[in-house]
Design a protein around this motif. Structure first.
Motif, short mmCIF file in Angstrom:
data_model
loop_
_atom_site.label_atom_id
_atom_site.label_comp_id
_atom_site.label_asym_id
_atom_site.label_seq_id
_atom_site.Cartn_x
_atom_site.Cartn_y
_atom_site.Cartn_z
N ALA A 56 27.08 33.71 76.89
CA ALA A 56 26.79 33.97 77.85
C ALA A 56 26.00 35.85 78.01
O ALA A 56 25.53 36.04 78.64
N GLU A 57 26.25 36.39 76.55
CA GLU A 57 25.85 37.59 76.28
C GLU A 57 24.10 37.71 76.00
O GLU A 57 24.25 38.39 75.74
N SER A 58 24.12 36.22 76.00
CA SER A 58 22.99 36.76 75.22
C SER A 58 22.71 37.30 74.09
O SER A 58 21.82 37.35 73.74
N LEU A 59 23.72 36.67 73.32
CA LEU A 59 23.39 37.57 72.16
C LEU A 59 22.69 36.28 70.94
O LEU A 59 23.03 35.00 70.64
N PRO A 60 21.22 36.85 70.72
CA PRO A 60 20.28 35.92 70.17
C PRO A 60 21.43 34.80 68.64
O PRO A 60 21.41 33.45 68.93
N ALA A 61 22.57 35.18 67.92
CA ALA A 61 22.20 34.41 66.92
C ALA A 61 23.36 33.71 68.13
O ALA A 61 23.98 32.30 67.13
N ALA A 62 24.22 33.66 68.50
CA ALA A 62 25.14 33.06 69.55
C ALA A 62 23.86 31.06 70.47
O ALA A 62 24.85 30.87 70.47
N LEU A 63 22.71 31.80 70.28
CA LEU A 63 21.73 30.60 70.89
C LEU A 63 21.17 29.99 70.03
O LEU A 63 20.75 29.57 70.35
N VAL A 64 21.85 30.17 68.58
CA VAL A 64 21.22 29.08 67.41
C VAL A 64 22.21 27.90 67.59
O VAL A 64 22.78 28.29 67.33
N ARG A 65 21.77 26.44 68.31
CA ARG A 65 22.30 25.19 67.07
C ARG A 65 21.88 24.38 66.56
O ARG A 65 20.73 23.93 67.00
N GLY A 66 21.77 23.76 65.37
CA GLY A 66 21.69 23.06 64.47
C GLY A 66 20.94 21.81 65.63
O GLY A 66 22.17 21.28 66.02
N LEU A 67 20.76 21.22 64.89
CA LEU A 67 20.61 19.48 65.86
C LEU A 67 21.99 18.98 64.69
O LEU A 67 22.73 18.08 65.72
N GLU A 68 22.67 18.73 63.93
CA GLU A 68 23.45 17.99 63.34
C GLU A 68 24.77 19.49 63.26
O GLU A 68 25.73 18.42 63.33
N SER A 69 24.66 20.24 62.87
CA SER A 69 25.91 21.11 62.65
C SER A 69 24.74 22.20 62.71
O SER A 69 24.31 22.95 62.33
N THR A 70 25.73 23.10 63.04
CA THR A 70 26.20 24.82 62.71
C THR A 70 26.91 25.16 62.33
O THR A 70 28.33 25.00 62.47
N THR A 71 27.20 26.32 61.07
CA THR A 71 28.77 26.47 60.35
C THR A 71 28.50 27.55 60.26
O THR A 71 27.52 28.78 59.54
N TRP A 72 29.65 28.13 59.68
CA TRP A 72 29.22 30.04 59.94
C TRP A 72 29.96 29.87 58.57
O TRP A 72 31.91 29.40 58.26
N PHE A 73 29.76 30.71 57.68
CA PHE A 73 30.57 31.08 56.64
C PHE A 73 30.78 32.68 56.63
O PHE A 73 30.28 33.45 55.80
N LEU A 74 32.37 33.02 56.56
CA LEU A 74 32.88 33.94 56.81
C LEU A 74 34.10 34.38 55.42
O LEU A 74 34.49 33.53 55.48
N ASP A 75 33.38 35.08 55.40
CA ASP A 75 34.75 35.87 54.67
C ASP A 75 36.15 36.50 55.63
O ASP A 75 35.72 37.06 56.60
N HIS A 76 36.97 36.85 54.41
CA HIS A 76 38.31 37.28 55.24
C HIS A 76 37.88 38.46 56.52
O HIS A 76 37.83 39.26 57.29
N ALA A 77 37.37 39.14 55.33
CA ALA A 77 36.80 40.58 56.18
C ALA A 77 35.49 41.12 57.07
O ALA A 77 36.06 41.36 58.50
N ALA A 78 35.04 39.57 57.20
CA ALA A 78 34.49 39.47 58.82
C ALA A 78 35.33 38.87 59.92
O ALA A 78 34.51 38.98 60.87
N ALA A 79 35.89 37.79 59.03
CA ALA A 79 36.75 37.60 60.40
C ALA A 79 38.21 37.84 60.74
O ALA A 79 38.50 36.93 61.66
N GLY A 80 37.53 39.05 59.94
CA GLY A 80 39.16 40.17 60.55
C GLY A 80 40.95 39.20 60.02
O GLY A 80 41.68 39.40 61.16
N LYS A 81 40.58 39.25 58.77
CA LYS A 81 42.15 38.15 58.60
C LYS A 81 42.45 38.96 57.44
O LYS A 81 43.23 38.55 57.03
#
Ligand code: 6PG
Length: 240
Positions: free
Chosen positions: A214-239
């Motif tokens: 809804a914020e029209s953030l470009p990265a939120a508008l990309v969807r794979g046809l079969e899968s969309t996976t985020w690879f994050l480390d703890h620092a980026a995920a805030g963990k």
């Protein structure tokens, strides 16, 4: 996918690329890969290069999600980074590497790259939804951009063209860029986003929230046809 640190993210991304490459080669006899630019993917590219046998480079075609309009030997070149970290170190034929050549006229270069893509994927031209890339790797900027699709830019709402020339917002250099658009990014079977470090924490939180699109953030508008996976480390995920 949440990993301990950037090195673990790089290893997980490299393994995911190997997995999709192997499946694509068996299922369809080829692997069409679109690489991300920026700096985050470099470690994953270097890991892929460390064992050239893990990907069938003889049936792999490599494309780019975007390019900055700088010479290939410029430190800001996405093609230059991918060649140094990966493509110069694996047995891939030059005709299977499809760089975006900006030249002096970015708009013309965008049309040129689009023609190359449409020629390469000609068998799909008659279908508006058939997959083109087997895997697209993307990074994300702290403003939510991905590839060179920047928030509020007209390129984000493009629904026909596959490739456009854009100008990055003030403060983001290099300014002149060529980018794939959502119509082709969203014809990837698998999309892998990679984000590491505390500087990406705020935007990752916004992107993974339920109202991100809804914020029209470009990265939120990309969807794979079969899968969309985020690879994050703890620092980026805030963990941490
Ligand atoms: C580019 C990229 C861009 C990048 C993000 C993250 O050409 O700049 O394609 O979308 O992935 O800006 O960049 P970092 O990995 O350097 O943080």
């Amino acid at each position: 996918m949440l990993l301990d640190d950037a090195a673990a993210v790089a290893a997980a991304v490299a393994q995911a690329i190997v997995r999709v490459a192997g499946h694509s080669a068996v299922a369809r006899g080829h692997f069409n890969l679109a690489l991300a630019g920026g700096t985050t993917p470099r470690a994953a590219y270097e890991l892929l290069a460390s064992d050239p046998s893990v990907v069938r480079w003889d049936c792999t075609d490599v494309f780019f999600s975007d390019e900055r309009c700088v010479p290939p030997d410029d430190p800001g070149s996405n093609q230059g980074m991918a060649r140094a970290a990966l493509l110069s170190r694996v047995p891939i034929s030059e005709h299977r590497i499809h760089p975006i050549a900006c030249g002096d006229a970015p708009a013309g270069a965008a049309l040129q790259y689009e023609s190359e893509l449409r020629r390469h994927f000609a068998t799909h031209q008659d279908s508006l939804t058939a997959p083109v890339f087997d895997l697209t790797l993307l990074g994300v900027g702290t403003d939510g951009h991905t590839a060179s699709l920047f928030p509020g830019d007209r390129a984000v709402s493009e629904r026909e063209r596959w490739v456009l020339s854009v100008g990055a917002p003030a403060g983001i250099a290099p300014r002149d860029r060529i980018t794939l658009t959502l119509p082709i990014l969203n014809r990837s079977r698998h999309v892998l986003f990679i984000a590491t470090g505390t500087e990406k924490r705020a935007i990752v939180r916004r992107l993974l929230s339920e109202n991100a699109s809804a914020e029209s953030l470009p990265a939120a508008l990309v969807r794979g046809l079969e899968s969309t996976t985020w690879f994050l480390d703890h620092a980026a995920a805030g963990k941490d």
